[in-house]
Design a protein around this motif. Structure first.
Motif, mmCIF file in Angstrom:
data_model
loop_
_atom_site.group_PDB
_atom_site.id
_atom_site.type_symbol
_atom_site.label_atom_id
_atom_site.label_comp_id
_atom_site.label_asym_id
_atom_site.label_seq_id
_atom_site.Cartn_x
_atom_site.Cartn_y
_atom_site.Cartn_z
ATOM 1 N N SER A 205 -1.422 13.962 10.467
ATOM 2 C CA SER A 205 -0.033 14.140 10.912
ATOM 3 C C SER A 205 0.467 15.421 10.255
ATOM 4 O O SER A 205 -0.259 16.422 10.255
ATOM 5 N N GLY A 206 1.687 15.417 9.695
ATOM 6 C CA GLY A 206 2.164 16.605 8.996
ATOM 7 C C GLY A 206 1.241 16.989 7.857
ATOM 8 O O GLY A 206 1.029 18.163 7.566
ATOM 9 N N GLY A 207 0.685 15.972 7.191
ATOM 10 C CA GLY A 207 -0.354 16.149 6.194
ATOM 11 C C GLY A 207 -1.611 15.436 6.666
ATOM 12 O O GLY A 207 -1.543 14.540 7.510
ATOM 13 N N ILE A 208 -2.744 15.818 6.127
ATOM 14 C CA ILE A 208 -4.021 15.229 6.548
ATOM 15 C C ILE A 208 -4.753 14.704 5.319
ATOM 16 O O ILE A 208 -4.956 15.448 4.345
ATOM 17 N N THR A 209 -5.128 13.420 5.347
ATOM 18 C CA THR A 209 -5.891 12.852 4.239
ATOM 19 C C THR A 209 -7.163 12.205 4.768
ATOM 20 O O THR A 209 -7.157 11.555 5.813
ATOM 21 N N VAL A 210 -8.254 12.402 4.032
ATOM 22 C CA VAL A 210 -9.567 11.882 4.402
ATOM 23 C C VAL A 210 -10.005 10.927 3.304
ATOM 24 O O VAL A 210 -10.302 11.341 2.180
ATOM 25 N N ASP B 256 0.809 -1.234 0.000
ATOM 26 C CA ASP B 256 0.000 0.000 0.000
ATOM 27 C C ASP B 256 0.841 1.282 0.000
ATOM 28 O O ASP B 256 0.834 2.047 0.974
ATOM 29 N N PRO B 257 1.569 1.546 -1.100
ATOM 30 C CA PRO B 257 2.343 2.796 -1.162
ATOM 31 C C PRO B 257 1.429 4.009 -1.257
ATOM 32 O O PRO B 257 0.219 3.885 -1.475
ATOM 33 N N VAL B 258 2.013 5.201 -1.142
ATOM 34 C CA VAL B 258 1.209 6.426 -1.126
ATOM 35 C C VAL B 258 0.489 6.674 -2.443
ATOM 36 O O VAL B 258 -0.453 7.473 -2.495
ATOM 37 N N VAL B 259 0.912 5.999 -3.517
ATOM 38 C CA VAL B 259 0.296 6.215 -4.826
ATOM 39 C C VAL B 259 -0.852 5.250 -5.102
ATOM 40 O O VAL B 259 -1.319 5.154 -6.241
ATOM 41 N N VAL B 260 -1.310 4.516 -4.088
ATOM 42 C CA VAL B 260 -2.491 3.657 -4.283
ATOM 43 C C VAL B 260 -3.608 4.491 -4.889
ATOM 44 O O VAL B 260 -3.948 5.569 -4.377
ATOM 45 N N PHE C 227 -2.010 9.625 -0.764
ATOM 46 C CA PHE C 227 -2.486 9.691 0.622
ATOM 47 C C PHE C 227 -1.776 8.655 1.481
ATOM 48 O O PHE C 227 -0.928 7.893 1.003
ATOM 49 N N HIS C 228 -2.114 8.638 2.764
ATOM 50 C CA HIS C 228 -1.482 7.738 3.725
ATOM 51 C C HIS C 228 -2.119 6.344 3.608
ATOM 52 O O HIS C 228 -2.766 5.852 4.536
ATOM 53 N N ALA C 229 -1.925 5.714 2.441
ATOM 54 C CA ALA C 229 -2.622 4.459 2.144
ATOM 55 C C ALA C 229 -2.251 3.348 3.118
ATOM 56 O O ALA C 229 -3.113 2.568 3.543
ATOM 57 N N LEU C 230 -0.972 3.240 3.471
ATOM 58 C CA LEU C 230 -0.525 2.134 4.321
ATOM 59 C C LEU C 230 -1.252 2.144 5.659
ATOM 60 O O LEU C 230 -1.832 1.127 6.077
ATOM 61 N N ASN C 231 -1.249 3.280 6.337
ATOM 62 C CA ASN C 231 -1.905 3.350 7.646
ATOM 63 C C ASN C 231 -3.421 3.299 7.511
ATOM 64 O O ASN C 231 -4.101 2.620 8.298
ATOM 65 N N GLN C 232 -3.976 3.998 6.526
ATOM 66 C CA GLN C 232 -5.431 3.989 6.380
ATOM 67 C C GLN C 232 -5.954 2.577 6.129
ATOM 68 O O GLN C 232 -6.946 2.147 6.729
ATOM 69 N N LYS C 233 -5.309 1.830 5.249
ATOM 70 C CA LYS C 233 -5.766 0.471 4.934
ATOM 71 C C LYS C 233 -5.590 -0.453 6.146
ATOM 72 O O LYS C 233 -6.455 -1.294 6.436
ATOM 73 N N ALA C 234 -4.470 -0.317 6.852
ATOM 74 C CA ALA C 234 -4.219 -1.167 8.018
ATOM 75 C C ALA C 234 -5.248 -0.908 9.113
ATOM 76 O O ALA C 234 -5.792 -1.844 9.715
ATOM 77 N N VAL C 235 -5.534 0.374 9.366
ATOM 78 C CA VAL C 235 -6.524 0.729 10.386
ATOM 79 C C VAL C 235 -7.910 0.251 9.969
ATOM 80 O O VAL C 235 -8.689 -0.242 10.793
ATOM 81 N N ALA C 236 -8.222 0.363 8.690
ATOM 82 C CA ALA C 236 -9.521 -0.093 8.197
ATOM 83 C C ALA C 236 -9.725 -1.579 8.491
ATOM 84 O O ALA C 236 -10.820 -2.002 8.891
ATOM 85 N N ARG C 237 -8.689 -2.364 8.309
ATOM 86 C CA ARG C 237 -8.793 -3.802 8.588
ATOM 87 C C ARG C 237 -8.966 -4.068 10.085
ATOM 88 O O ARG C 237 -9.688 -4.980 10.473
ATOM 89 N N ARG C 238 -8.319 -3.263 10.922
ATOM 90 C CA ARG C 238 -8.473 -3.444 12.367
ATOM 91 C C ARG C 238 -9.891 -3.089 12.808
ATOM 92 O O ARG C 238 -10.481 -3.765 13.652
ATOM 93 N N VAL C 239 -10.424 -2.023 12.244
ATOM 94 C CA VAL C 239 -11.794 -1.638 12.566
ATOM 95 C C VAL C 239 -12.754 -2.740 12.132
ATOM 96 O O VAL C 239 -13.658 -3.129 12.888
ATOM 97 N N VAL D 167 -10.388 10.432 -2.172
ATOM 98 C CA VAL D 167 -9.495 10.899 -1.112
ATOM 99 C C VAL D 167 -8.857 12.200 -1.569
ATOM 100 O O VAL D 167 -8.643 12.412 -2.769
ATOM 101 N N ASN D 168 -8.604 13.112 -0.641
ATOM 102 C CA ASN D 168 -7.917 14.344 -1.007
ATOM 103 C C ASN D 168 -6.432 14.079 -1.184
ATOM 104 O O ASN D 168 -5.851 13.193 -0.545
ATOM 105 N N ASN D 169 -5.812 14.838 -2.061
ATOM 106 C CA ASN D 169 -4.369 14.744 -2.289
ATOM 107 C C ASN D 169 -3.657 15.383 -1.104
ATOM 108 O O ASN D 169 -3.660 16.602 -0.948
ATOM 109 N N GLY D 170 -3.047 14.557 -0.263
ATOM 110 C CA GLY D 170 -2.449 15.066 0.968
ATOM 111 C C GLY D 170 -1.073 15.669 0.799
ATOM 112 O O GLY D 170 -0.500 16.190 1.756
ATOM 113 N N LEU D 171 -0.505 15.613 -0.419
ATOM 114 C CA LEU D 171 0.839 16.136 -0.615
ATOM 115 C C LEU D 171 0.794 17.635 -0.883
ATOM 116 O O LEU D 171 1.243 18.448 -0.088
#
Length: 368
Positions: free
Chosen positions: A188-193, A132-136, A157-169, A204-208
């Motif tokens: 974090s330093g950037g914010i993605t929804v 899940d790189p940022v370019v997902v 976006f922060h695909a790695l953390n978002q996808k991992a958290v989604a699976r935990r939820v 998803v918004n472009n967090g870069l």
């Protein structure tokens, strides 16, 4: 080693550091952040030239810590700026290595993740992966329309953390990720929804340096006409304008700091401007969550706040004021990226899903 226990080395390179971890399945055995001397790094003409130095540093550290790398079953590195791909765990192959080395979508320290993972894995005759790189890019076609025909909205976006958290939820709900509708906010330093619909991030918004709420160091969506006027004012270079968007935008632009806790202290000490800007960031995050919920037509199973800023209780509370009427607000603070990488590799090793081949056939026509 127990039956069905896999050892996985995970790597997350940063600009001046490399985070490494060794996991037995999803249990951490060892984690460490390796700090690299800036003077040493400056000796390399390009970022990619650092890979041998960083690889050697990693191997020496593991040896010093008594980690027997012959017991590893896989190496998993942070994905870099490669071609747009759908989410998942990817086997590192020659095409990926070529794109990482050439900086297909830009130069970034994360490009070293797959290269170093492959270097170590080849020496051990085990597979190397990225997850899940940022370019997902799973955005629906309608979500890519910007309003200007020559500009397409992009998925960064922060695909790695978002996808991992989604699976935990989903696990907490005793469901599969592919069965849920979630709005997940990495702060974090950037914010993605991200709008997660049945296992895909359809918007998803472009967090870069794109749209969305402003963050500690990024401007987010700003009035386009005023931005164009600044660009043509003759007062600023292209580089200076980019820094206003990324690096000097958001909290640091208004208040001179990216430290949200410090801003909160300023507000509590009576600084009315600090209080206003702090609340404005929460307001913009809440507004973006509302927009994301509209994409799901209000059918949201949960709203999830994650990332380092999710530790800030006051910020979480202020955001929740705007959106808790939509769905339950769950908080998963931090990023846990090394664990997320291990979990991605583990799903493949345990045959829960197949490793994907890079690039996706369905994504080959997509370029930045």
């Amino acid at each position: 080693m127990q039956v069905n226990e896999y050892r996985i080395l995970t790597l997350n390179p940063g600009s001046t550091s490399t985070k490494i971890g060794v996991f037995a399945n999803d249990r951490s055995i060892f984690e460490k952040t390796l700090r690299h001397d800036c003077e040493k790094l400056s000796m390399f003409s390009t970022l990619i030239d650092q890979y041998e130095f960083r690889t050697q540093t990693i191997l020496e550290t593991l040896d010093e810590e008594g980690i027997n790398i012959s017991k590893l079953n896989a190496v998993c590195g942070r994905g870099g700026l490669i071609r747009p791909i759908e989410g998942g765990t990817y086997l590192v192959n020659d095409q990926m290595l070529n794109d990482l080395r050439n900086g297909f979508a830009g130069d970034h320290a994360s490009n070293l993740g797959g290269i170093i993972a492959n270097e170590i894995a080849c020496g051990l005759n085990i597979p190397a992966y990225i997850v899940d790189p940022v370019v997902v890019d799973e955005m629906e076609e309608i979500a890519k329309i910007s309003g200007v025909p020559t500009i397409e909205r992009r998925s960064i976006f922060h695909a790695l953390n978002q996808k991992a958290v989604a699976r935990r939820v989903a696990s907490d709900f005793k469901k599969k990720y592919e069965e849920m509708n979630l709005v997940i906010i990495h702060m974090s330093g950037g914010i993605t929804v991200g709008v997660h619909k049945y296992g895909r991030v359809i918007d998803v918004n472009n967090g870069l340096h794109g749209d969305g709420p402003f963050s500690p160091e990024r401007a987010g969506t700003i009035p386009a006409g005023d931005l164009i006027s600044m660009c043509y004012s003759g007062e600023f270079s292209r580089e200076e304008m980019m820094r206003k968007i990324v690096g000097q935008g958001g909290l640091i632009g208004y208040l001179g700091t990216t430290d949200v806790e410090k801003v909160q202290e300023m507000a509590e000490a009576g600084d009315e401007n600090a209080s206003l800007i702090y609340s404005a960031m929460a307001y913009q995050i809440g507004k973006e969550i509302g927009s994301a919920s509209a994409v799901l037509k209000g059918k949201v199973d949960a709203i999830v706040l994650t990332g380092s800023l999710a530790y800030e209780r006051k910020l979480v509370k202020e955001i929740s004021f705007y959106i808790d009427w939509i769905a339950d607000v769950l908080v998963f603070p931090g990023e846990n990226e090394l664990l997320a990488l291990a979990e991605g590799a583990l799903r493949v090793l345990m045959n829960e899903e197949a490793a994907k081949q890079y690039p996706n056939e369905t994504m080959t026509s997509k370029v930045f």
